[in-house]
Enzyme design. Structure first.
Site, PDB file in Angstrom:
ATOM      1  N   GLY A 110       0.944  -1.234   0.021  1.00 15.43           N
ATOM      2  CA  GLY A 110      -0.048   0.082  -0.165  1.00 15.43           C
ATOM      3  C   GLY A 110       0.912   1.336  -0.020  1.00 15.43           C
ATOM      4  N   CYS A 140      -0.752  -8.052  -2.805  1.00 15.70           N
ATOM      5  CA  CYS A 140      -1.120  -9.421  -2.960  1.00 15.70           C
ATOM      6  C   CYS A 140      -1.240  -9.704  -4.507  1.00 15.70           C
ATOM      7  CB  CYS A 140      -2.633  -9.523  -2.256  1.00 15.70           C
ATOM      8  SG  CYS A 140      -3.745  -8.521  -2.366  1.00 15.70           S
ATOM      9  N   ASN A 141      -2.232  -8.878  -5.126  1.00 17.64           N
ATOM     10  CA  ASN A 141      -2.096  -9.294  -6.508  1.00 17.64           C
ATOM     11  C   ASN A 141      -0.663  -9.293  -7.250  1.00 17.64           C
ATOM     12  OD1 ASN A 141      -4.910  -9.726  -7.303  1.00 17.64           O
ATOM     13  ND2 ASN A 141      -5.119  -7.811  -6.438  1.00 17.64           N
ATOM     14  N   HIS A 194      -1.563  -2.880 -11.473  1.00 17.95           N
ATOM     15  CA  HIS A 194      -0.872  -4.015 -11.019  1.00 17.95           C
ATOM     16  C   HIS A 194       0.337  -4.293 -11.814  1.00 17.95           C
ATOM     17  CE1 HIS A 194      -5.378  -4.193  -9.736  1.00 17.95           C
ATOM     18  NE2 HIS A 194      -4.542  -4.442  -8.667  1.00 17.95           N
ATOM     19  N   HIS A 220      -9.083 -13.069  -4.596  1.00 14.76           N
ATOM     20  CA  HIS A 220      -9.050 -12.701  -6.151  1.00 14.76           C
ATOM     21  C   HIS A 220      -8.820 -13.724  -7.104  1.00 14.76           C
ATOM     22  CE1 HIS A 220      -7.680  -8.729  -4.096  1.00 14.76           C
ATOM     23  NE2 HIS A 220      -6.510  -9.268  -3.914  1.00 14.76           N
TER      24      HIS A 220
HETATM   25  N1  LIG Z   1      -5.533  -6.579   3.420  1.00 21.06           N
HETATM   26  C1  LIG Z   1      -4.924  -7.284   2.291  1.00 21.06           C
HETATM   27  O1  LIG Z   1      -5.810  -7.951   1.723  1.00 21.06           O
HETATM   28  C2  LIG Z   1      -3.760  -6.984   1.865  1.00 21.06           C
HETATM   29  C3  LIG Z   1      -2.987  -7.444   0.981  1.00 21.06           C
HETATM   30  C4  LIG Z   1      -1.626  -7.222   0.773  1.00 21.06           C
HETATM   31  C5  LIG Z   1      -0.950  -6.153   1.320  1.00 21.06           C
HETATM   32  N2  LIG Z   1      -1.860  -5.247   1.923  1.00 21.06           N
HETATM   33  C6  LIG Z   1      -1.253  -3.773   2.402  1.00 21.06           C
HETATM   34  O2  LIG Z   1      -0.897  -4.139   4.113  1.00 21.06           O
HETATM   35  C7  LIG Z   1      -1.049  -2.984   4.676  1.00 21.06           C
HETATM   36  C8  LIG Z   1      -2.097  -3.279   5.766  1.00 21.06           C
HETATM   37  O3  LIG Z   1      -3.101  -3.303   5.319  1.00 21.06           O
HETATM   38  P1  LIG Z   1      -4.220  -4.193   6.265  1.00 21.06           P
HETATM   39  O4  LIG Z   1      -5.250  -4.484   5.362  1.00 21.06           O
HETATM   40  O5  LIG Z   1      -3.363  -5.201   7.129  1.00 21.06           O
HETATM   41  O6  LIG Z   1      -4.870  -3.081   7.041  1.00 21.06           O
HETATM   42  P2  LIG Z   1      -5.698  -3.323   8.160  1.00 21.06           P
HETATM   43  O7  LIG Z   1      -6.209  -4.293   8.243  1.00 21.06           O
HETATM   44  O8  LIG Z   1      -6.605  -1.929   8.290  1.00 21.06           O
HETATM   45  O9  LIG Z   1      -4.853  -3.036   9.635  1.00 21.06           O
HETATM   46  C9  LIG Z   1      -4.102  -1.685   9.725  1.00 21.06           C
HETATM   47  C10 LIG Z   1      -3.570  -1.750  11.278  1.00 21.06           C
HETATM   48  O10 LIG Z   1      -2.685  -0.653  11.327  1.00 21.06           O
HETATM   49  C11 LIG Z   1      -2.896   0.363  12.354  1.00 21.06           C
HETATM   50  N3  LIG Z   1      -3.141   1.678  12.059  1.00 21.06           N
HETATM   51  C12 LIG Z   1      -4.102   2.202  11.330  1.00 21.06           C
HETATM   52  N4  LIG Z   1      -3.848   3.493  11.109  1.00 21.06           N
HETATM   53  C13 LIG Z   1      -2.580   4.034  11.973  1.00 21.06           C
HETATM   54  C14 LIG Z   1      -1.748   5.070  12.090  1.00 21.06           C
HETATM   55  N5  LIG Z   1      -2.100   6.154  11.801  1.00 21.06           N
HETATM   56  N6  LIG Z   1      -0.862   4.662  13.068  1.00 21.06           N
HETATM   57  C15 LIG Z   1      -0.523   3.577  13.540  1.00 21.06           C
HETATM   58  N7  LIG Z   1      -1.134   2.541  13.177  1.00 21.06           N
HETATM   59  C16 LIG Z   1      -2.112   2.652  12.533  1.00 21.06           C
HETATM   60  C17 LIG Z   1      -4.559  -0.210  12.708  1.00 21.06           C
HETATM   61  O11 LIG Z   1      -4.243  -0.226  14.341  1.00 21.06           O
HETATM   62  P3  LIG Z   1      -5.659   0.000  15.171  1.00 21.06           P
HETATM   63  O12 LIG Z   1      -6.368  -1.414  15.056  1.00 21.06           O
HETATM   64  O13 LIG Z   1      -4.777  -0.039  16.765  1.00 21.06           O
HETATM   65  O14 LIG Z   1      -6.167   1.079  15.000  1.00 21.06           O
HETATM   66  C18 LIG Z   1      -4.572  -1.713  12.106  1.00 21.06           C
HETATM   67  O15 LIG Z   1      -4.115  -2.436  13.314  1.00 21.06           O
HETATM   68  C19 LIG Z   1      -1.319  -1.998   3.418  1.00 21.06           C
HETATM   69  O16 LIG Z   1      -0.229  -1.292   2.977  1.00 21.06           O
HETATM   70  C20 LIG Z   1      -2.037  -2.804   2.628  1.00 21.06           C
HETATM   71  O17 LIG Z   1      -1.992  -2.185   1.107  1.00 21.06           O
HETATM   72  C21 LIG Z   1      -3.062  -5.593   2.520  1.00 21.06           C
END
Ligand SMILES: NC(=O)c1ccc[n+]([C@@H]2O[C@H](COP(=O)([O-])OP(=O)(O)OC[C@H]3O[C@@H](n4cnc5c(N)ncnc54)[C@H](OP(=O)(O)O)[C@@H]3O)[C@@H](O)[C@H]2O)c1
Length: 347
Positions: A110, A140-141, A194, A220
């Site tokens: 991200g 992921c993609n 992508h 996906h």
């Molecule tokens: N989900 C997917 O399918 C996926 C797949 C591959 C890559 N990614 C990438 O992985 C990354 C994380 O995605 P995710 O889906 O795991 O996100 P997520 O489920 O929303 O989790 C994000 C975490 O970060 C914390 N957070 C949010 N804002 C913050 C801030 N300003 N300062 C400190 N901590 C903060 C949140 O903490 P609190 O709960 O304590 O608020 C939460 O635990 C992104 O870059 C995304 O693009 C995601």
């Protein structure tokens, strides 16, 4: 033992922490959470030290009675590396803190590519990431596309790639993003990002992608055409995929499954933690070779977990614990119990 802090304990962070607890050369030092919610409570209950970004969050934890181990700044003084799994754009804001403490950081897809010195997939460019301070594990993609392309390119010469990506609309827990009742052009203007992201790892590749978001949360699915410079047979391609790490062939007829819902059920029945599928699932019957040089296939991607093994390898590369990418992949995959070959028909 190398100490790693996981910052952001959401979809990717909690899986990353789980994976780190299963490695013998890396240890989970703790995780960073802002809110004392169910994830924080369960982390503490499972013996994980929970840190908070600042004083305000510290007070919220103390008021709610959830045990807190300390502040992010203190933890950064005691660890070797951070996996930053906060939402896109947030990781960059903390980069200065990592620089200040001299810790290595692994960012997620991200973040924009320039947050790191290298965008990473261990099957493609492990050696480029060796010793780097900042590594970005692509999304992921992109990870799925790279696993396929680099596995094929190891034995054949990939000339160009065209792919259509059918994206899940939201993750299962994301109540604010769904459900949608549409097929969303993602985006309308081609190409989608992508292919551009694949080129952050493979700048030489001619690749174009289109993407559509659909009302599902499970996985996906990609339809891919890979054009090769030499002639191959279907058997050649299947043999390469059978022997490639992090790819598993799914026999739709043999297993009686032809959808992501059924595939997800197989994975849950296998007893995988959280129903996670780290492997890229290539649907075996879809593998088709036209005129020797055009490989077509369909693959499915469990978005919540596919990047987890890559995060572990990124740490080994950054910290130069393991110089050889294949060995790192093998260590990670053994620790996490990945399967290769044919789903349910291989060890
Ligand atoms: N989900 C997917 O399918 C996926 C797949 C591959 C890559 N990614 C990438 O992985 C990354 C994380 O995605 P995710 O889906 O795991 O996100 P997520 O489920 O929303 O989790 C994000 C975490 O970060 C914390 N957070 C949010 N804002 C913050 C801030 N300003 N300062 C400190 N901590 C903060 C949140 O903490 P609190 O709960 O304590 O608020 C939460 O635990 C992104 O870059 C995304 O693009 C995601």
């Amino acid at each position: 033992m190398i100490k790693v802090l996981v910052k952001g304990y959401g979809t990717i962070g909690k899986r990353g922490a789980w994976a780190l607890r299963r490695q013998s050369d890396l240890t989970l030092y703790g995780v960073v959470k802002r809110r004392p919610d169910y994830s924080a409570i369960l982390a503490v209950k499972s013996g994980i030290d929970v840190y908070v970004p600042g004083e305000e969050e510290l007070r919220a934890f103390e008021e709610s009675g959830v045990r807190v181990a300390g502040l992010l700044d203190d933890a950064l003084g005691r660890v070797d590396a951070v996996v930053d799994a906060t939402p896109g754009g947030v990781g960059r804001k903390y980069k200065g803190l990592y620089v200040k403490h001299g810790v290595k950081a692994v960012f997620q897809g991200g973040e924009a590519p320039d947050v790191a010195q290298v965008s990473f997939n261990p099957l493609c460019n492990y050696s480029e990431a060796l010793g780097k301070d900042f590594i970005r594990v692509v999304s992921c993609n992109t990870t799925a596309l790279l696993r396929l392309i680099c596995s094929l390119n190891r034995y054949f010469t990939v000339d160009r790639v065209r792919a259509v990506i059918v994206r899940r609309g939201a993750d299962p827990k994301e109540v604010r993003r769904g459900p949608i009742n549409a097929i969303v052009l993602n985006p309308p203007k081609l190409p989608s990002h992508h292919g551009v992201d694949v080129k952050t790892v493979l700048p030489w590749l001619d690749i174009q992608t289109a993407a559509f978001a659909v009302p599902t949360t499970l996985m996906h699915t990609h339809f891919i055409q890979v054009f090769l410079k030499e002639g191959v047979t279907r058997e050649d391609v299947v043999r390469v995929l059978e022997g490639s790490p992090r790819i598993v062939l799914v026999g739709a007829e043999a297993l009686g499954v032809s959808s992501t819902a059924e595939l997800a059920e197989v994975i849950r029945d296998m007893g995988r933690a959280r129903g996670d599928m780290y492997e890229l699932a290539v649907w075996e019957e879809s593998v088709t070779v036209i005129d020797g040089r055009e490989v077509m296939l369909t693959q499915s991607v469990h978005q919540e977990s596919i990047v987890v093994p890559e995060n572990v390898d990124a740490l080994r590369a950054a910290l130069s614990i393991e110089k050889d990418g294949e060995r790192s992949i093998n260590i990670t995959d053994t620790a996490l119990g990945l399967v290769g070959g044919w789903l349910l028909w291989s060890s």
